[in-house]
Scaffold this motif. Structure first.
Motif, short mmCIF file in Angstrom:
data_model
loop_
_atom_site.label_atom_id
_atom_site.label_comp_id
_atom_site.label_asym_id
_atom_site.label_seq_id
_atom_site.Cartn_x
_atom_site.Cartn_y
_atom_site.Cartn_z
N ILE A 1 0.80 -1.13 0.04
CA ILE A 1 0.01 -0.12 0.06
C ILE A 1 0.85 1.32 0.27
CG2 ILE A 1 -1.62 1.47 1.37
CD1 ILE A 1 -2.86 -1.09 2.19
N LEU B 1 3.14 1.88 -3.04
CA LEU B 1 2.45 2.20 -4.57
C LEU B 1 2.24 3.86 -4.38
CD1 LEU B 1 0.11 -0.50 -5.47
CD2 LEU B 1 2.12 -0.02 -6.42
N VAL B 2 2.00 4.35 -3.05
CA VAL B 2 1.78 5.71 -2.92
C VAL B 2 3.02 6.54 -3.18
CG1 VAL B 2 1.40 7.57 -1.40
CG2 VAL B 2 0.06 5.42 -1.19
N GLN C 1 3.45 6.51 -7.02
CA GLN C 1 2.79 7.47 -7.76
C GLN C 1 3.62 8.86 -7.46
OE1 GLN C 1 -1.49 7.40 -6.83
NE2 GLN C 1 -1.17 6.05 -5.66
N THR D 1 -1.41 3.34 -12.37
CA THR D 1 -0.74 3.27 -10.92
C THR D 1 -1.81 3.63 -10.05
OG1 THR D 1 1.36 3.62 -12.03
CG2 THR D 1 1.14 3.71 -9.74
N LYS D 2 -2.56 4.76 -10.31
CA LYS D 2 -3.60 5.29 -9.13
C LYS D 2 -4.54 4.20 -9.05
CE LYS D 2 -6.34 9.25 -8.25
NZ LYS D 2 -6.88 10.31 -8.66
N SER E 1 -3.57 1.24 -7.06
CA SER E 1 -3.17 1.70 -5.65
C SER E 1 -4.62 1.70 -5.02
CB SER E 1 -2.68 3.08 -5.27
OG SER E 1 -2.30 3.63 -4.10
#
Length: 234
Positions: free
Chosen positions: A126, A129-130, A133, A150-151, A154
């Motif tokens: 989690i 991935l933020v 971005q 990607t967003k 996520s």
């Protein structure tokens, strides 16, 4: 015949590639919010249907992660550097987690630990991935489709986490672990590498995420198989 299926057929081709995450998100709801906005035990959804929805979400996440990795590779990673990554000591951030890796280990693991392994993998990705971005936003020529994928992944990873938590409560009748694996020191943000190293770091993240989402999908499908045909799930 479902409206979702008809819509997907109508928009075949390039537009379908861009739109399918939205289509499937609307067609396959996963969350079961209660009146307080949290997650209930989803009493109106059977365990079997909930597991099916979780598997469908995992399949979609894996497919988008595969597309994102390929797109990033084509855009930013010359072929010699792809070989360099394979030969270098780039380590996936989830390597330290107690996740079964061999076929024998996976076959011997209990249903409980299959679910907990899925949850560990989901939670551990989690925060990275933020971070990913934010780094992709700094690329001068990052295509919008890559940023959107990607967003989307996520956001759907958080939805998948919620679904797995509810599934664990349904299948194992136990409260969930309070610790989230994304809070562990699995990933460092304070390093500011040169551009080439930054590209390789992001490429490694995407490659490892693709591999782990495939594990998640595999574990969930094995769990599904055990529910229906316990002795023929090799």
């Amino acid at each position: 015949m479902s409206v979702c299926w008809l819509f997907a057929v109508k928009y075949q081709g390039a537009w379908a590639v861009l739109l399918w995450p939205v289509l499937f998100t609307k067609c396959i709801p996963l969350d079961c919010p209660d009146e307080q906005g949290g997650l209930s035990r989803c009493p109106s959804i059977s365990q079997e249907k909930l597991l099916d929805r979780v598997i469908q979400h995992a399949e979609l996440i894996y497919r988008v992660s595969e597309e994102s990795c390929s797109l990033f590779e084509d855009m930013f990673v010359p072929f010699p550097l792809r070989l360099q990554r394979n030969q270098a000591s780039y380590t996936c951030i989830t390597k330290a987690l107690p996740i079964p890796s061999s076929k024998t280990e996976i076959q011997q693991i209990s249903d409980k630990w299959l679910l907990h392994s899925v949850l560990m993998l989901v939670q551990s990705w989690i925060e990275p991935l933020v971070y990913l971005q934010s780094t992709l936003d700094q690329y001068d020529n990052a295509p919008e489709v890559l940023l959107n994928k990607t967003k989307w992944v996520s956001e759907k990873l958080i939805s998948l986490e919620q679904g797995v938590v509810v599934l664990i409560r349904k299948m194992l009748s136990e409260e969930m672990m309070t610790a989230t694996y994304s809070e562990q020191a699995l990933f460092q943000y304070d390093v500011q590498p040169e551009m080439l190293e930054s590209v390789m770091k992001d490429y490694t993240l995407l490659s490892c995420f693709k591999k782990d989402t495939h594990k998640i999908e595999t574990f969930l499908k094995l769990l599904k198989c055990r529910q229906t045909d316990k002795y023929n799930c090799a």
